[in-house]
Design an enzyme around this catalytic site. Structure first.
Site, PDB file in Angstrom:
ATOM      1  N   ARG A  15       0.733  -1.294  -0.098  1.00 17.95           N
ATOM      2  CA  ARG A  15       0.140   0.264  -0.017  1.00 17.95           C
ATOM      3  C   ARG A  15       0.747   1.216  -0.154  1.00 17.95           C
ATOM      4  O   ARG A  15       0.279   2.350   0.036  1.00 17.95           O
ATOM      5  CB  ARG A  15      -0.858  -0.032   1.151  1.00 17.95           C
ATOM      6  CG  ARG A  15      -2.048  -1.360   1.177  1.00 17.95           C
ATOM      7  CD  ARG A  15      -3.176  -1.006   2.022  1.00 17.95           C
ATOM      8  NE  ARG A  15      -3.007  -0.532   3.247  1.00 17.95           N
ATOM      9  CZ  ARG A  15      -3.907  -0.016   3.861  1.00 17.95           C
ATOM     10  NH1 ARG A  15      -5.034   0.176   3.661  1.00 17.95           N
ATOM     11  NH2 ARG A  15      -3.650   0.677   5.243  1.00 17.95           N
ATOM     12  N   ASP A  16       2.041   1.289   0.054  1.00 18.41           N
ATOM     13  CA  ASP A  16       2.922   2.608  -0.153  1.00 18.41           C
ATOM     14  C   ASP A  16       4.174   2.103  -1.109  1.00 18.41           C
ATOM     15  O   ASP A  16       5.392   2.301  -0.774  1.00 18.41           O
ATOM     16  CB  ASP A  16       3.098   3.151   1.040  1.00 18.41           C
ATOM     17  CG  ASP A  16       4.018   4.399   0.955  1.00 18.41           C
ATOM     18  OD1 ASP A  16       3.584   5.236   0.168  1.00 18.41           O
ATOM     19  OD2 ASP A  16       4.333   5.012   1.935  1.00 18.41           O
ATOM     20  N   ILE A  17       3.978   1.470  -2.078  1.00 15.40           N
ATOM     21  CA  ILE A  17       5.168   1.042  -3.081  1.00 15.40           C
ATOM     22  C   ILE A  17       5.654   2.382  -3.688  1.00 15.40           C
ATOM     23  O   ILE A  17       4.863   3.246  -4.465  1.00 15.40           O
ATOM     24  CB  ILE A  17       4.734   0.226  -4.102  1.00 15.40           C
ATOM     25  CG1 ILE A  17       4.224  -1.205  -3.609  1.00 15.40           C
ATOM     26  CG2 ILE A  17       5.759  -0.160  -5.260  1.00 15.40           C
ATOM     27  CD1 ILE A  17       5.126  -1.896  -2.996  1.00 15.40           C
TER      28      ILE A  17
END
Length: 138
Positions: A15-17
């Site tokens: 969810r935060d690549i």
């Protein structure tokens, strides 16, 4: 991609690549890539059932690399991690993204502008500066 695939195989989405969340090893580990910062990660499979679809969610992650569906407020899944990875690869190849450098003080207005640019940009324009050997891969 193998790091994301491994995380997904453990039933989690990142969810935060973003580029800052990849590290390269040193010395004998210089060919090893690490995926870090699992603070926003979330289980997407619980007892072999995919988490339910939700909408009207606040943007989770980094707007510059977030998927279009994340901007739209949809519950994230594996597809969103993959879309984020595509934006990272474009950043690595081009040195920037078309929606980078928007300087607005209001975060919501800035996120909306990023979404508008991202969602209106044709794929062929987004990928126009890719090396020819990548464009030939189908």
């Amino acid at each position: 991609m193998s790091r994301i695939e491994f995380l997904h195989s453990k039933n989690y989405i990142h969810r935060d690549i973003k580029p800052e969340n990849f590290l390269i090893g040193k010395g004998d580990l210089s060919t090893t890539i690490y995926l870090i910062d699992l603070g926003l990660s979330k289980k997407y499979l619980i007892k072999n059932s995919h988490i339910p679809f939700k909408s009207n969610k606040k943007l989770t992650g980094t707007s510059r690399y977030a998927s279009i569906n994340t901007h739209l407020g949809y519950e994230q899944s594996r597809r969103d991690d993959l879309e984020c990875m595509i934006y990272c690869l474009l950043y690595f190849i081009n040195g920037s993204l078309p929606w980078q450098g928007i300087n607005l003080k209001n975060k919501e207005v800035k996120n909306k502008k990023i979404f508008e640019l991202k969602s209106s940009m044709p794929v062929d324009v987004l990928f126009q500066n890719l090396p020819s050997f990548i464009k030939k891969m189908n």
